[in-house]
Design an enzyme around this catalytic site. Sequence first.
Site, short mmCIF file in Angstrom:
data_model
loop_
_atom_site.label_atom_id
_atom_site.label_comp_id
_atom_site.label_asym_id
_atom_site.label_seq_id
_atom_site.Cartn_x
_atom_site.Cartn_y
_atom_site.Cartn_z
N ILE A 7 -3.81 -14.84 1.41
CA ILE A 7 -3.51 -15.09 2.31
C ILE A 7 -3.86 -15.74 3.26
O ILE A 7 -3.66 -17.12 3.87
CB ILE A 7 -2.44 -14.52 2.44
N GLY A 59 -1.33 -1.03 -4.15
CA GLY A 59 -2.75 -0.15 -3.70
C GLY A 59 -2.27 1.19 -3.97
O GLY A 59 -1.27 0.92 -2.90
N ASN A 98 -4.50 3.47 2.58
CA ASN A 98 -4.83 3.19 1.83
C ASN A 98 -6.07 2.17 1.54
O ASN A 98 -6.81 2.91 2.18
CB ASN A 98 -3.96 2.03 2.21
N PRO A 132 -6.66 -6.60 5.90
CA PRO A 132 -7.66 -8.01 5.28
C PRO A 132 -6.67 -9.05 4.11
O PRO A 132 -5.11 -8.54 3.79
CB PRO A 132 -8.14 -6.93 3.56
N THR A 133 -7.24 -9.31 4.89
CA THR A 133 -5.78 -11.02 4.63
C THR A 133 -6.68 -11.81 3.19
O THR A 133 -7.12 -13.38 3.31
CB THR A 133 -5.56 -11.58 5.96
N GLY A 134 -7.24 -11.11 2.89
CA GLY A 134 -8.59 -12.01 1.51
C GLY A 134 -8.10 -13.37 1.05
O GLY A 134 -8.37 -14.68 1.12
N CYS A 191 0.54 -1.27 -0.25
CA CYS A 191 -0.26 -0.64 -0.14
C CYS A 191 0.94 1.15 -0.36
O CYS A 191 1.72 1.65 0.07
CB CYS A 191 -0.55 -0.34 1.30
N CYS A 197 -7.78 -0.13 1.55
CA CYS A 197 -9.04 -0.78 2.51
C CYS A 197 -9.03 0.31 3.73
O CYS A 197 -9.64 -0.22 5.18
CB CYS A 197 -8.65 -2.41 2.60
N GLY A 198 -8.23 1.07 3.67
CA GLY A 198 -8.17 1.87 5.03
C GLY A 198 -7.80 1.58 6.59
O GLY A 198 -7.40 3.20 7.12
N GLU A 199 -6.82 0.66 6.63
CA GLU A 199 -6.48 0.08 7.80
C GLU A 199 -4.80 0.67 7.78
O GLU A 199 -4.41 0.63 8.98
CB GLU A 199 -6.02 -2.00 7.50
#
Length: 782
Positions: free
Chosen positions: A435, A129, A282, A431-433, A101, A284-286
């Site tokens: 992995i 991203g 980034n 997010p760990t979609g 990110c 997804c906001g984290e």
Amino acid sequence: MNFNEKAPKEWPKMQLSSTARVILEKRYLKQEDGQVVETPEDMLYRVAFVVADIEKKFGTLPEEVQRLTQDFYNMMANLEFMPNSPTLMNAGRELGQLSACFVLPIEDSMEDIFDAIKYAAIIHKSGGGTGFSFSRLRAKNSSVRSTGGVASGPVSFMKVFNAATEAVKQGGTRRGANMGILRVDHPDILEFIHCKENNQDITNFNISVGITAEFMEALSVQGNYDLVDPHTKRVIGQLSAADVFEQIVDSAWSNGEPGLIFLESMNQGNPTPQLGEIEATNPCGEQPLLPNEACNLGSINLKVMVTERNGEAVINWERLAQVTRLAVRFLDDVIEANQYPIPLIEEMVKGNRKIGLGVMGFADMLIKLQISYASEDAVLCAQKVMRFIQTEGRLESERLANERGVFPNYPGSIYDGVRKLRNATVTTIAPTGTISMICGASSGVEPIFAVAYTKTVLDGTSFVEVNPLFEQYAQQFEFSSNNLTQIIARTGSAQGLVEVPDWVQDIFITAQEIAPEWHIRIQAAFQQYTDNAVSKTINFANNATREDIAQAYLLAHELDCKGLTVYRDGSRTEQVISVGAAQGGKEQEKGHAAGYNTIVPRPRPEVTMGVTEKIKIGCGNLYVSVNADEEGICEVFTNTGRAGGCSSQSEATARLISIALRSGIEVETLIEQMRGIRCPACVRREGVKVTSCPDAISRVIQKYMDIGVADEERRLSPQVLRKLSSVGVKSSKPTKNNPVNGLTEKVIAGEDNDNACPECGLPINHESGCIVCIHCGYSKCG
């Protein structure tokens, strides 16, 4: 660097599901001429070797580097930790870009804007991203002194960024993803709030409103707040905070956007305020980041951090500490191993040395501990686990600081004179979609999305996938049955089933069955001990009200979350703009007005039914999918087998056929144009019965024009048949213009294009501020 060594044979092997292997082969493992040329273990060895080799730069002895290589390898092979996708994909390869990110600045000049577009394209190509704040751009219709013209405003430039992203596919493996943020006090805030109401607009962006403390104060007293010209910094008007908040809520209720970013909370955690304010995150906001910053992320798998002692499931704190410290060292080394896409980014990253260690498998951990996600015990567990990881992570960063030095921007930071750290930030919940699919774990800190579901693989085969922990409990406590599995797969839920013990129902509660309050309290519990932010989606049932959304936003602010993303189930399947026969006259008028005759393809339907057939071609196997709706064949997909082939050419052919079909071109005409086209690879290969890929496609279309569907319909589950009926799809014998044969569970029941995977077309899940496809492993967020 192009690393070609193989993993030592005596080192541990990965215990992977068939889904994980497919994902790795499709997205992560090295390929040459369309062939996979490394094993999953080779991939991990490549990553471990490249990252550990950096230690030589700090004077680590060769034998210690070798030991560290195996330690890094082991924790990945044992599925205890996994770095973000770009690290897995690119370490030891020519690209070498390892960060997930980035945040790029956008200043208020045409030169700066298009520099940002250029840099974003470079980053997307490298696998990252990007996040942007558009808050510095002057408002729409503001005067531009240098040209004598007027400004077009932030939203218009977001569309330019979106178009540029559309043209670039990240690193050949991931599509471009962006975050667009606009401050709530920007004069164009209302246009921004509504800019994605049409789900076909600005599709490569997540959007969030940057909420200020002044806005929340005005909202609390139902008052007005100031709008500020970003160019002159003058107050140019006011809006009702309650009215703006209502519009944010309404839009989020309608399609899940915009999210909220609480700017004050983000900057309270800014470790280097002397460098400026954080304005963006980034995608997804984290990961709140300063302009030109990047961050590399990794996640600990909490599912495997539960062990049994004296017949009781307990957290293995000793191993969690070991993995935490090793992961921090790994991520710090990644900063040096990384090949940065832009020099200015390298300077900022190495100045702050931010890393983001997070978790996945939290829901699995709770299930193993027999704790319901919707409970005080779950909140306490979240706090205890993340406090432990935060503590151990900072201790390792402190040790690295003593060994290698503090981060260069340490003077003036919040740690200056308080504590020496190697990294300005240590923890992030990302997010760990994909992995988490590799590790066989639940995603991030999300609850499970289903106890069992019907999964469809790329060849069209359907089967029921059951949560393995549920299977274990069902067998252990003797309530397992095939019939029970089929019943659960219809809805994904075990709630209310007499066969399932109440206590099992409590711990296998799914995302939509959990009250929003518990979602937010879990997010807040993790945020309390996280340096950066927490990526999470608050899932609502379809019947949730706007008031429910509003209360969620307010609770998130009250509990000091740094942001919030919501998604109401099925909200994006509701068409904002209907396009069909009734509008045909308007479309024709538009064409004639332009001075030429225009055919506008009808939109891709919400529901399609079809069949996939495997055909032998000169290069291996070609899978051809033909889908139809009540108006006839409407689309064709192709996919080449592992042996390779001209995948881009066959995909392009299929896309053009799909557009032609939805433009009203007769099927027979298309078949006639494709039939008999010759390709040397097909013609010369023995046993191949087609003359080319286009010829193969034409034969499949021809084959499924006139075959009945009666027998095939019986394969459909009752809930899918009911769904088809509810949207007006009849179960009747096909005609020349309605070949709906070969019905399988591949039906995309009620999902529109926005809610379908861009790669396989099947339904996607909304989680961790991202979208994930459980069928093919696609994820925007790694």
